[in-house]
Design a protein around this motif. Structure first.
Motif: not given
Length: 277
Positions: A97-106, A79-83, A128-141
């Motif tokens: 925000s970007v640094e913290n999001a990146g930690r979930f992947l890295k 399964a895909m793991v979404v944090a 969301v726009s910056r994260l997706t630009e940098l390659g971090v997949p995002v699910v909205g809520h």
């Protein structure tokens, strides 16, 4: 075997096949959820009141969320793991925000992150726009967002447009802008069925509902609700088992066995003493 990818999800979505998501917060449950065949495992901040013993999601820390995600990552194969990004781990600044999001992947092995968004929430949409630009997949809520519960004053159904309930128009607009910013899927929580239908028709990304009705592209439930382990039930949820009663009965049987001396028996010990059962 490789985990479910965004293209694989989109293939199901484009074929009209409903998507499935469940929460998990530790390795044993995540392993079973994965084996059950769900498309996505959400390491939700719902761990706060369903795993960590808090009253709600707000106390969950970034370190706790990372630890939960890493445990799930170690157990999940397909399964895909979404944090979930917990309260105030994003939004204070774009950089943080970007640094913290990146930690979930890295560090924790997540495949994507999920961010709650207030109606027309400019700050989160920019993130969301910056994260997706940098390659971090995002699910909205969108819809009922538990991190804003103090502001809303309670768990009000969204899409009714009265008091603490956002309008359908505001939710459709927010979903559209999240999709435009790069979110590859959007969770809709506790909204009217008409809202779920309108949002789904308005965006070209999958919508995943929890209390969002029947006209969405997939469903998500909290695993403790599904397993019958929660202290309270919700009208939009469904218990598929009653493990709470099963666990209580098992513990009571164990206590009885220890109390009456039937456990441990000879088959449970190493090199049993002759004549002792």
């Amino acid at each position: 075997m490789a985990r479910t990818s965004i293209p694989a999800l989109y293939e199901k979505y484009e074929n009209g096949d409903p998507l499935t998501m469940l929460t998990a917060y530790d390795a044993p449950i995540a392993r079973l959820v994965d084996r059950g065949g769900v498309d996505m495992v959400l390491v939700g901040d719902s761990a706060g009141d369903n795993h960590l013993g808090y009253d709600d999601t707000l106390p969950v820390t970034l370190d706790e969320a990372l630890s939960n995600t890493a445990a799930v990552d170690r157990a999940v194969e397909e399964a895909m793991v979404v944090a979930d990004m917990p309260f105030l781990s994003y939004g204070a600044s774009l950089e943080t925000s970007v640094e913290n999001a990146g930690r979930f992947l890295k560090e924790a092995g997540a495949d994507a992150v999920k961010l709650e968004t207030a109606p027309r929430g400019e700050t989160t949409i920019d993130i969301v726009s910056r994260l997706t630009e940098l390659g971090v997949p995002v699910v909205g809520h969108i819809g009922l967002t538990p991190q804003r519960m103090r502001q809303l004053g309670g768990g009000y159904v969204q899409g009714r447009g009265d008091g603490s309930s956002a309008t359908v128009e505001a939710l459709v607009d927010t979903a559209t802008r999240l999709a435009d910013a790069g979110a590859f899927a959007i969770v809709l929580e506790a909204v009217t069925e008409a809202t779920g239908k309108e949002v789904t028709e308005a965006v070209d990304v999958p919508t995943i509902g929890i209390g969002a009705g029947r006209y969405v592209d997939g469903q998500v439930l909290v695993v403790t609700d599904l397993l019958g382990l929660s202290e309270e039930s919700y009208g939009f949820s469904k218990a598929y088992a009653d493990l709470g009663s099963a666990v209580e009965e098992a513990v009571a049987a164990y206590v009885d066995d220890v109390s009456n001396g039937s456990f441990p028996a000879s088959e449970h010990v190493f090199d049993p003493v002759d004549g002792v059962e």
